[in-house]
Scaffold this motif. Structure first.
Motif, PDB file in Angstrom:
ATOM      1  N   MET A  91      47.541  39.826  37.853  1.00 58.71           N
ATOM      2  CA  MET A  91      46.789  39.067  38.864  1.00 58.71           C
ATOM      3  C   MET A  91      45.851  39.989  39.642  1.00 58.71           C
ATOM      4  N   ARG A  92      46.364  41.157  40.030  1.00 59.40           N
ATOM      5  CA  ARG A  92      45.528  42.116  40.764  1.00 59.40           C
ATOM      6  C   ARG A  92      44.336  42.560  39.927  1.00 59.40           C
ATOM      7  N   SER A  93      44.559  42.781  38.639  1.00 50.20           N
ATOM      8  CA  SER A  93      43.464  43.235  37.772  1.00 50.20           C
ATOM      9  C   SER A  93      42.377  42.181  37.629  1.00 50.20           C
ATOM     10  N   ARG A  94      42.744  40.926  37.828  1.00 43.08           N
ATOM     11  CA  ARG A  94      41.772  39.830  37.737  1.00 43.08           C
ATOM     12  C   ARG A  94      41.142  39.508  39.086  1.00 43.08           C
ATOM     13  N   GLY A  95      41.619  40.184  40.144  1.00 41.79           N
ATOM     14  CA  GLY A  95      41.114  39.886  41.476  1.00 41.79           C
ATOM     15  C   GLY A  95      41.656  38.582  42.019  1.00 41.79           C
TER      16      GLY A  95
END
Length: 336
Positions: A292-296
């Motif tokens: 999720m973090r990598s996708r913003g």
């Protein structure tokens, strides 16, 4: 007839990079060509400046151990053994100005436990472009060595490829994925390059790094991890010595391993057998948050739990370990 003229003071080799110059052309154009060539010559002579515009093999590039540690701790979950061993192995190897042999790592564990991910992290910390670097080379058996009757041809090609690339960059990195799908015998072609030779046909391989990734031995690792859990032992208390010996022997005797009866093991040319433990429910949730973090995307704990709950776990009664690790996390998030 048009003739290509070389402006005064411009090396002949650089003329290939200049536009066509017609004899008798106006002086301004010639001066511009000479200026461009002079600028290019200065760029080539200034290595630091040149390497800003193109990728260079900087053999003495120091390893930022702090950055590597942070990457491993923030991006790899549930693999305390792999994190510790790879950090120490790479740091020690890169700090050694005169290693006696290439660094050779063999990563083992079930799919989805982080083997490919950690090889990507290692590549990025050694060469800024990572897997896209001209000095990092990835081999996939089903793509590069698909036919059993061509083993001899593959051995010859592999030797030539590695020799050529190490000649161009001594600190080249070679990653062999899916070793359990590699026909036995193919990998033995590189045995001379991994041995304690100063030179092989005039080339030194001592600063290169070889990484093997395999599912072979995953059952042994899982059994040892499960036995430790049932005995009340903390996961983080499992040590490399508890697994490395049985893992190397199991891989050597495994007919479904590309290292089956390999001279690389017989000659002790693999420096570390690194086990990747099966992932627990809490680790799967960490993977979901990281994706999720990598996708913003804002972290939605309800969705994190929903994705993790849809994964399947084993053994049948205890349901402790994810049978696919974090392999399908990305696809499940796409679904939502």
């Amino acid at each position: 007839m048009l003739l290509r003229a070389r402006p005064f003071g411009v090396p002949a080799a650089l003329c290939l990079l200049l536009p066509q110059v017609v004899v008798g052309f106006e002086p301004v154009s010639v001066y511009l060509a000479v200026g461009a060539a002079s600028a290019l010559t200065g760029l080539l002579l200034n290595k630091d400046l040149y390497c800003r515009f193109t990728e260079c093999c900087l053999e003495e590039r120091p390893l930022n151990a702090t950055a590597l540690r942070l990457d491993l701790e923030e991006k790899l979950f549930g693999q305390h053994l792999a994190t510790e061993v790879i950090l120490k192995a790479l740091t020690g190897f890169k700090n050694n100005k005169n290693p006696k042999k290439p660094l050779t790592l063999s990563l083992h564990g079930w799919a989805g436990t982080g083997k490919n991910y950690i090889s990507q992290i290692v590549a990025e910390n050694l060469h800024p472009k990572g897997l896209k670097s001209n000095f990092v080379h990835l081999f996939v058996p089903t793509l590069h060595f698909p036919h059993e009757h061509q083993i001899k041809q593959y051995q010859d090609q592999l030797q030539k490829w590695i020799r050529g690339n190490v000649s161009a960059c001594a600190s080249s990195v070679f990653i062999f994925d899916e070793m359990d799908k590699l026909y036995p015998g193919v990998i033995d072609a590189i045995k001379p390059f991994l041995d304690y030779y100063e030179l092989v046909d005039g080339v030194s391989y001592r600063k290169a790094i070889f990484i093997f990734l395999s599912n072979a031995g995953g059952d042994l690792i899982t059994k040892a991890t499960l036995d430790a859990w049932r005995a009340g032992k903390k996961r983080e208390d499992i040590q490399l010595k508890d697994l490395e010996a049985v893992l190397s022997l199991g891989v050597f005797n495994n007919k479904h391993s590309g290292l089956w009866r390999s001279g690389l093991i017989d000659r002790n040319l693999i420096d570390y057998f690194i086990p990747f433990l099966p992932l627990e429910y809490r680790h799967v949730k960490m993977c979901v948050r990281a994706e999720m973090r990598s996708r913003g995307t804002p972290i939605d704990e309800a969705m994190v739990t929903q994705v993790a709950d849809e994964m399947t776990f084993f053994p049948k009664d205890e349901k402790i370990y994810s049978d696919k690790g974090c392999k399908t996390v990305q696809a499940r998030l796409d679904f939502y």
